[in-house]
Scaffold this active site. Sequence first.
Site, PDB file in Angstrom:
ATOM      1  N   HIS A  19       0.876  -1.173   0.000  1.00 22.89           N
ATOM      2  CA  HIS A  19       0.000   0.000   0.000  1.00 22.89           C
ATOM      3  C   HIS A  19       0.913   1.224   0.000  1.00 22.89           C
ATOM      4  O   HIS A  19       1.560   1.537   1.000  1.00 22.89           O
ATOM      5  CB  HIS A  19      -0.889  -0.053   1.257  1.00 22.89           C
ATOM      6  CG  HIS A  19      -2.059   0.852   1.224  1.00 22.89           C
ATOM      7  ND1 HIS A  19      -3.166   0.609   0.445  1.00 22.89           N
ATOM      8  CD2 HIS A  19      -2.313   2.020   1.873  1.00 22.89           C
ATOM      9  CE1 HIS A  19      -4.054   1.572   0.620  1.00 22.89           C
ATOM     10  NE2 HIS A  19      -3.545   2.445   1.480  1.00 22.89           N
ATOM     11  N   LYS A 164     -10.067   6.428  -3.303  1.00 17.24           N
ATOM     12  CA  LYS A 164      -9.051   7.457  -3.021  1.00 17.24           C
ATOM     13  C   LYS A 164      -7.744   6.984  -3.631  1.00 17.24           C
ATOM     14  O   LYS A 164      -7.345   5.834  -3.446  1.00 17.24           O
ATOM     15  CB  LYS A 164      -8.945   7.609  -1.503  1.00 17.24           C
ATOM     16  CG  LYS A 164      -7.780   8.437  -1.015  1.00 17.24           C
ATOM     17  CD  LYS A 164      -8.067   8.982   0.373  1.00 17.24           C
ATOM     18  CE  LYS A 164      -6.968   8.677   1.360  1.00 17.24           C
ATOM     19  NZ  LYS A 164      -7.198   9.304   2.672  1.00 17.24           N
ATOM     20  N   LYS A 166      -3.687   7.425  -3.959  1.00 19.64           N
ATOM     21  CA  LYS A 166      -2.525   7.983  -3.268  1.00 19.64           C
ATOM     22  C   LYS A 166      -1.546   8.471  -4.320  1.00 19.64           C
ATOM     23  O   LYS A 166      -0.994   7.651  -5.080  1.00 19.64           O
ATOM     24  CB  LYS A 166      -1.874   6.885  -2.411  1.00 19.64           C
ATOM     25  CG  LYS A 166      -2.716   6.487  -1.217  1.00 19.64           C
ATOM     26  CD  LYS A 166      -2.664   7.592  -0.187  1.00 19.64           C
ATOM     27  CE  LYS A 166      -3.162   7.133   1.157  1.00 19.64           C
ATOM     28  NZ  LYS A 166      -3.223   8.232   2.113  1.00 19.64           N
ATOM     29  N   LYS A 270      -9.947  11.479  12.618  1.00 17.05           N
ATOM     30  CA  LYS A 270      -9.339  10.214  13.042  1.00 17.05           C
ATOM     31  C   LYS A 270      -9.169  10.349  14.555  1.00 17.05           C
ATOM     32  O   LYS A 270      -8.393  11.204  15.004  1.00 17.05           O
ATOM     33  CB  LYS A 270      -7.951  10.009  12.401  1.00 17.05           C
ATOM     34  CG  LYS A 270      -7.960   9.855  10.894  1.00 17.05           C
ATOM     35  CD  LYS A 270      -6.558   9.750  10.296  1.00 17.05           C
ATOM     36  CE  LYS A 270      -6.636   9.759   8.776  1.00 17.05           C
ATOM     37  NZ  LYS A 270      -5.303   9.843   8.128  1.00 17.05           N
TER      38      LYS A 270
HETATM   39  C1  MUC Z   1      -4.101   8.963   5.107  1.00 14.42           C
HETATM   40  O1  MUC Z   1      -3.239   9.810   4.966  1.00 14.42           O
HETATM   41  O2  MUC Z   1      -5.234   9.300   4.848  1.00 14.42           O
HETATM   42  C2  MUC Z   1      -5.874   6.498   5.023  1.00 14.42           C
HETATM   43  C3  MUC Z   1      -6.237   5.763   3.944  1.00 14.42           C
HETATM   44  C4  MUC Z   1      -5.080   5.376   3.296  1.00 14.42           C
HETATM   45  O3  MUC Z   1      -4.989   4.703   2.283  1.00 14.42           O
HETATM   46  O4  MUC Z   1      -4.019   5.888   3.949  1.00 14.42           O
HETATM   47  C5  MUC Z   1      -4.443   6.441   5.162  1.00 14.42           C
HETATM   48  C6  MUC Z   1      -3.713   7.614   5.645  1.00 14.42           C
HETATM   49 MG    MG Z   2      -4.746  11.390   4.320  1.00 12.78          MG
END
Ligand code: MUC
Ligand code: MG
Length: 377
Positions: A19, A164, A166, A270
Amino acid sequence: MKIRSFEVYILDLPTIRPHQLAMHTITVQTIVVGCVTDDEGREGWSEVATIGGASYGESTPEAIKANIDTYITPLIIGQDPNHFDRIMNDVAKLVRGNYFAKTVVENAIIDLAAKAKNIPAFELFGGQIHKSLPIAWTLASGNTEKDIEEAQEMLEKKRHNIFKLKIGKGDPFKNVEHVRSIKEVLGDAARLTVDVNQAWDEDTSNYCIAALEAAGVSMVEQPLAAWDFEGMSRLTAKFNVPIMADEAATSIQDVFRIAKYRAGNSIALKPCKHGGMTQTKKVVGIAEASGLGLYGGTMIESSLGTAACAQLYSTISDMKFGTEIFGPLLFKDNVTVNDIKFENFEVIVPDGPGFGMEIDKEKVKHYAREFSGKQEM
Ligand code: MUC
Ligand code: MG
């Protein structure tokens, strides 16, 4: 009812695939698990997750454990778990910051207090508003083709229709192309958001966010460094696409500053960032009063930590961006006997006593780095 002991374990859980974030690629996710017992032998359990040692944030698993064992546990032994807010108020007077450590402690006490009353923990926070919550999945394999395949599989299974991406690691312009390619294939079948995890400067953000907006991305998370409130404020004023603060949105004071200076028009919640569930509800109050959109965030907790987040998020009336508490689905194994259910693009909020999860002690033992640190009354 009195707290008798508190134990902290550090566990390393393997993930089903790498991931990839801007600062770290997770193949093994480290979680910190807390166990509180009372004088009648009841137990409460909690979990927070961290990402990439000290690379994502200041709270490392080792520091969380050391600071609980050394500074927090001596303050809570002998206290009544029903008064978790009072206990954490006393802790806050003597322990600064340490939000993740405080969350491990408060959540375990809440799980214990709720189980002792035979009620779900959400009853201690005003009761449940939602029985299930929309849930995003993060596409972060590091490969466009694999991400597309993964998204199509999720859509087919009706598991997720919000993704989402990254995009903090590597060339920002290539990453924008990566997003565009995925959006082209998925079209209107899914909503796409991106998380930059602080990786861009303002010039890069200006160019890339314009391109992402044109590509139909529906939210941009933490493009700039967590400290850059002024830059986030300028981006928020400039673009129509919502700009979300994540790493910047930690303490209630930070969230107040984000609201005041519009350094983002939405925030990722969170509990571990804010210092526990009670603090998270205060953050929600600031957001509701100032019109910040809310997102039910994750640090990629396993089933136990995810259940706690789900229960708390279920007490929040308007979660504009849904949630991303997919953690249990990324792990090869979990530390609870029961699993959290995901169906019809939503996560079903566990509603058993406490956080609704039964801990699997053999699994905790199996994945824990060591067993030590028990302090008793
Ligand atoms: C983040 O920065 O949001 C949350 C979902 C993901 O894939 O990474 C986390 C951390
Ligand atoms: Mg984030």
